[in-house]
Every structure is written in C-alpha cells, then in structure tokens.
Design a protein around this motif. Structure first.
Motif, PDB file in Angstrom:
ATOM      1  N   GLU A 155       1.148  -1.065  -0.338  1.00  0.00           N
ATOM      2  CA  GLU A 155      -0.168   0.296   0.144  1.00  0.00           C
ATOM      3  C   GLU A 155       1.088   1.472   0.023  1.00  0.00           C
ATOM      4  O   GLU A 155       0.649   1.980  -0.557  1.00  0.00           O
ATOM      5  N   ARG A 195       0.801   4.070  -3.196  1.00  0.00           N
ATOM      6  CA  ARG A 195       0.804   6.032  -2.644  1.00  0.00           C
ATOM      7  C   ARG A 195       1.851   6.618  -3.752  1.00  0.00           C
ATOM      8  O   ARG A 195       1.683   7.414  -4.149  1.00  0.00           O
ATOM      9  N   THR A 199      -4.899  -1.000  -2.226  1.00  0.00           N
ATOM     10  CA  THR A 199      -4.932   0.063  -1.242  1.00  0.00           C
ATOM     11  C   THR A 199      -5.177  -2.028  -0.200  1.00  0.00           C
ATOM     12  O   THR A 199      -5.043  -3.044  -0.307  1.00  0.00           O
ATOM     13  N   ARG A 200      -4.553  -1.958   1.443  1.00  0.00           N
ATOM     14  CA  ARG A 200      -4.862  -2.736   1.921  1.00  0.00           C
ATOM     15  C   ARG A 200      -6.015  -3.555   2.206  1.00  0.00           C
ATOM     16  O   ARG A 200      -6.346  -4.981   2.260  1.00  0.00           O
TER      17      ARG A 200
END
Length: 338
Positions: A257, A261, A268-269
């Motif tokens: 994650e 970013r 995402t997680r």
C-alpha cells in the motif's frame, strides 16, 4: 593394385560423425525416431511426473512428491520457485488458475485466483486517468490488480495439501538467498525486457527500485550467472511462517500500500485483505472423442474450446503437422475465437 592407406579415426570423431549422420537423416536435433520436429524425446515415468519450464523447479516438485506430498503440494513448491527463476513470467504479484483432478471423488475442480482491479479505480476514474488514450497502458500503475497467486496457494493447499506450507516454500527461499544460475531463455528475456522498460522509463514509477533487484551492480545477469533475490526470500519466509494473512493483511500488505501511494496506484490494504479465490466448475467440449477441459472466463481457456469446436470438422491429422493447410485452419479458428 596397391590398397589405399586408411587413416585411423578417433572414437570421439566417430561419435561426432555418427551424430551428424543421424542429425542429417532426421532434419536436425537429436531425434533418431518419431517426430523429427520435436527437440527432445518424451520423458516417461511410472509413479509421478512434474513439468515446468525450469529444470530446477521441476526437480523441486519431484522432491516434494518423493517426500509424500500431493500433486498440489508439488505445484505450489514449483510455482514459488518460478517466482524467482522466471521473473519474466511468474511472481507473487500475479494470478493463479488451476484445474485439479481428485482421484478420490473422481471430480475435476477449478480454482480462479485472479484478482480484480482496485475498488478505488472505478470505470469513471480510469477514463479520467487515461485521458485521450483508448486502452489501459502496459506499464505504470493503472494495470495493477490485486495479486491472487498467494491466496491461490493456500486455498489449494487447504483442500489438497499434505505437507506443511513452510516445507513447500523452503526450496524457493533457499535458492532466493543462495542464488541460482540463470537459464538461457530467461537471460534473453531479462535483456529484452529491460530494453522495453528503458524505453518506457518515464511511465515506471521508481525505476531505480526495479533496477536494483534485477540489475544488481548495474548489470543484468547473463546465462549461467548466479542471481539472488534476498527480498523475495524474506517475503516468502514471512508467508511460510505467517500464512496467507502475512501477505494480505500484515507488513507485506502495508509495504504494498505504501508503495502504491507513492506510485499513483489505487491498490490498498483493504483490496488485499478482502480478496478470496473462487472455486469454479471447469467447462469442456468434445473434440473428436476427447473431452477437453478449461476454466470459464475470466481466463482465456474458453477461446481454446471455441477453436476446437471450429476445427472439429477438419481432419488436421491428414493435412500434416505444420502444413500450410493445417496452419491456415488453426489461424482462422483463432481469429474467430473471442
């Protein structure tokens, strides 16, 4: 008439000449019987067999089978090894598809362990990111999807595994730490792939990170040179000790994650933690008396079945292997398949 003197021929030269004679008779290669277009004779065995594109991975699979592991155990161990030994085609960041025959229930099982796009990357958001482009690029953060391979390992292992997962991953971990000699084909693809990467360097976030792993010391490993990937060894070690959640919900997920970013990727997680492989029913067609099975979409197996349905009306065997007519029919069938 005086007989001509005959110079002695060394045994080594005789062997070379004999090999050349056989090669000439069969049109090249080391085959002395059967199909001349094949590059090697088939491997025969009574009890078990493993087939991969890397001999070391095949040996790992055979070792697992000799220890009493199941075919699924062997496949997982080999697949983990290929994540290291064939980084051009396999990896923990990819997906997994499996068709498994269970001799006890006499049933064929299918597993789809391919991950979806990140939830945050909606169709509207994707169109916004693409701008004037009409297709998803091959490089950069947009084509990244949820990696399904690791979850696929554990899903398969839960149903069909016999040996513990840490034992199955141990060979790949060892090779990743100690290194292995790069095979000829992979050395070629590492070189050609890096040329493509260099050409699209502006699209690849943190290119130096990629280069540090696969171009250690500024040099891409060549054929026979020892390649190590200690970071992959650490990742596999965490998975071996912590199971599926070590990849999808632990420090590895956090690292993925954080990287996404920085890279502009939507993964995402939550995307990782919520992923689960899906058991599916394989689909099949009858091709000239032989039942051929594939997985349903989103895999590409459905296209192979469509091609067989098209080709069933033609006697390809009578046309000859790789003849113009055979190739023409196969190409046209492939063009028709979705």
């Amino acid at each position: 008439m005086k007989a001509s003197a005959i110079a002695p021929v060394s045994p080594l030269l005789f062997i070379v000449l004999a090999a050349a004679a056989f090669s000439g008779q069969r049109g090249g290669g080391d085959r002395v019987s059967d199909a001349p277009f094949a590059t090697r004779s088939p491997v025969l065995a009574r009890h078990a067999m493993a087939a991969t594109s890397q001999p070391l991975a095949s040996q790992i699979a055979l070792d697992v089978l000799k220890k009493g592991g199941s075919a699924v155990d062997a496949a997982i161990a080999a697949n983990a090894a290929l994540a290291l030994m064939e980084p051009t085609g396999c990896g923990l960041g990819g997906d997994l598809f499996a068709i498994v025959w269970d001799p006890d229930s006499k049933r064929l099982h299918g597993l789809n362990a391919s991950g979806p796009s990140p939830r945050g990357l909606t169709l509207e958001k994707l169109r916004e990111e693409l701008g004037d482009r009409n297709q998803v690029p091959l490089f950069g953060p947009l084509p990244v999807s949820v990696p399904g391979a690791v979850d696929g390992w554990f899903t398969l292992h839960e149903r069909f595994g016999k040996l513990p997962m840490n034992e199955l991953l141990a060979p790949a971990i060892g090779y990743a730490r100690e290194g292995f000699p790069v095979s000829q084909v992979i050395a070629h693809y590492l070189q050609s792939n890096f040329r493509r990467f260099e050409a699209h360097r502006d699209e690849i976030t943190e290119f130096d990170n990629l280069s540090a792993v696969f171009r250690p010391g500024g040099k891409i490993p060549g054929e026979g040179e020892v390649f190590r990937n200690p970071d992959l060894a650490d990742t596999l070690q965490r998975v071996a000790e912590g199971g599926r959640d070590a990849f999808y919900a632990g420090p590895i997920a956090e690292a993925i994650e954080a990287y996404c970013r920085r890279a502009g990727c939507y993964l995402t997680r939550d995307d990782l933690a919520s992923f689960r492989s899906e058991w599916v029913d394989p689909v099949s067609v009858d091709y000239r008396g032989v039942r051929v099975w594939e997985l349903p979409p989103n895999g590409q197996g459905i296209a192979a079945l469509q091609m067989l349905n098209v080709l069933e009306g033609y006697d390809l065997a009578s046309l000859g292997h790789n003849s113009a007519d055979t190739l023409h029919l196969q190409i046209e069938a492939k063009k028709l398949a979705v």
